[in-house]
Design an enzyme around this catalytic site. Sequence first.
Site, PDB file in Angstrom:
ATOM      1  CB  ALA A   4      23.095 -15.620   6.356  1.00 28.49           C
ATOM      2  CB  THR A   5      28.122 -13.317   8.359  1.00 26.19           C
ATOM      3  OG1 THR A   5      27.929 -12.843   6.899  1.00 26.19           O
ATOM      4  CG2 THR A   5      28.550 -14.570   7.903  1.00 26.19           C
ATOM      5  CB  THR A   6      27.235  -9.078   8.812  1.00 20.41           C
ATOM      6  OG1 THR A   6      28.292  -9.863   9.970  1.00 20.41           O
ATOM      7  CG2 THR A   6      26.826  -7.376   9.949  1.00 20.41           C
TER       8      THR A   6
ATOM      9  CB  ALA B 228      31.927 -15.206   8.648  1.00 21.06           C
TER      10      ALA B 228
END
EC number: 3.4.25.1
Lengths: 263, 282
Positions: free
Chosen positions: B54-56, B229
Site C-alpha cells: 500500500a502506498t500513500t 506507486a
Amino acid sequence: MPFGYASPEQIMRDKADYARKGIARGRSVVVLQYEDGILFVAPNPSRALHKISEIYDRIGFAAVGRYNEFEALRLGGIRYADINGYTYDRTDVTARGLANLYAQNLGQIFTESIKSMEVEVVVAEVGDTPEADAIYRLTFDGSVFDEHGTAAMGGQAEAVATRLKERYRDGMGLAEALETALTALTEPGGERPPAGQLEVAVLDRNRPHRKFLRLAGPRLERLLAEGAAASAAPAAETAEAAPGTGDSPATAPEGDIDTGSGA
Amino acid sequence: MASHRDLPAGMVNHLFTNTGNSSFTEFVGSYAPELLPGRNDTLATPVGDRIPHATTIVAATCAGGVVMAGDRRATSGNIISQRDIEKVFRTDDYSCMGIAGAASTGIEMARLYRVELEHYEKMEGRTLSVAGKANRLATMIRGNLAMAMQGLVVVPLFAAYDPEVDGGRIFGYDVGGGPYEQYQHHAIGSGSIFARGALKKLYREGASPEDTVLTLIQALYDAADDDSATGGPDVTRRIWPVVAVITADGFRRLSDEEVAQYVRTTVDGRMNNPDGPVAPLR
C-alpha cells in the site's frame, strides 16, 4: 459437597430456591422491541455499575442479580464475541451463539457447584428487520427462553412481565416503548424512578457500525416527557377505572445485592 | 472431562478466565496466539517486492478535527496489484488509521486494532485516551519488527479527535514503533515526500474540514504525479481516494459522490495549471 445424604431432588430444589431468593431481592429489568430495534430499561441508582451493556455490534446484554457474577458473564461474553468476530467476520457473531455459551456455563455451575449463580440475563440481538430481532432470556440453571417482543426479569418479574405484556404492541415508537417499560416497572399507583436513576439503552438498527447506544441526560428526559405527554390523555380516562393497589411497594424491596457495592 | 475444574467458579471455558487487563491482543495471545498478525517464524527469503504494498496516506488537522485521505493503489514491484484497495480504516468512533507498506499485514493489523479499541471500551466502560490509543498501536507495530526486517514492513498513520483539546491529533510511526506526534499535517508511504511538499504549501491553520479535504486531495494528486506507486484519481473507472473526516460528531467517511466533487475541482484546476495551486511567495 455437603456431608450426609441428601436426595438430588432436594439439592436441586435448595439451589434453585437460593438462586431465586437472591434474584428476587434486586429490582426488575425489562427488555422490549420497538420500531427501530430493542430497548433496555433498568432502574439503577448506580452510575458506575451497569446492568445493561454492549457485547458486540448488534448484541446487547442485561442482567439482574449478584453484580460480580453477571459481570463475569458479561466480560466472558465480550471476549467470546470479539474473538469470534476477529477469527471469522463481524457478521458471524450472533446472540444465539452467545446464549448457548452462557447456557452451558450457567448449567454447569448449577449442577456442579455448591452455590448456583444468582443471576438472570438477557442477550438481545437487533436484526435488519423487526422479524430478525432476537431476545434470549437465560435463568440461573442454564435454561434458555426465546422471548418474543418483551422480556422481564428480577424482583417481581412475573407482575412486571404481566403489566408489560398488557401494554406492549408491535412497532411502538421509542418514547412510547419507554413509557410502556416504565409503566410495567412501576406498581400501579407507585412512584416512578427519576431519570437520573434509570439506566436506558437501545440497539438501534438504523445506527451505523455499532448499534448499541446509551440514553441518558437531556435526551432521556426529553423522551420521558414525550412518552408521558402522549399517554396522559388515555391514562386520565383509565385512572379511575383502575384504582392504585397501594399496599405493595413501588418496585421490589431494596437489596444490598442490587447495588453491587459489596456491603 | 474435569478440565474445567481449574477454572474460576466452575466456568467451562477459558473465555471466562480473567487475563488481568482489558487488552484484546493480550487475551488473544493467551487464548489463540496463532490468530495474531505477528508471526514468530522467519521467512526463508525476504518477500520484498513480491507482495502487494500500500502506498500513500496523508492527514491534516482542520478546525475542530482531523482529515485523513489515502490513494487506492497497491503495487507489487512494478505491477499494479490492485486499483481500488482501501487503506484508511475506521478504528473507533473518533479515530482512524491509514496503512502504508505490506498490505496484507497492514489490513490484519487495522482489523486487530479496531477490536483492541472496542474491546477496551466495552470491558472498562470508557474509551481510551488518544495518547493511550496511539501507544497501543506502537506496541503492535513493534511486535511486527521481525517481519518488517523480512520485507513485510507496515507503517501506519493514526489520527483521532481529542475531546481534551477539541481538535484533531496525528501520530506517525516507524517500523520500530513510536508514536511520534505530528502537528498540522503528515504523510506516509512511497509518495509521501511529494505529498509533504504539497501539504507544506497548501496547509492553512484552522481551515474548515471541507477546505482541508481539498488540500489533501491536491497533495495526493501531487504524490501520484511524481510517484509511480501512488494512484491518481481514476476518472474512467470512477475510483476516488478514501477520505475520512473526524470531528466532535465522530468518524465519517465521505461518500464517493462527495469525494468526486473535490476530485473534479482538483482535476478541473489542473487542466489549466497542471502543477496545481500556487502558494503566495510573500
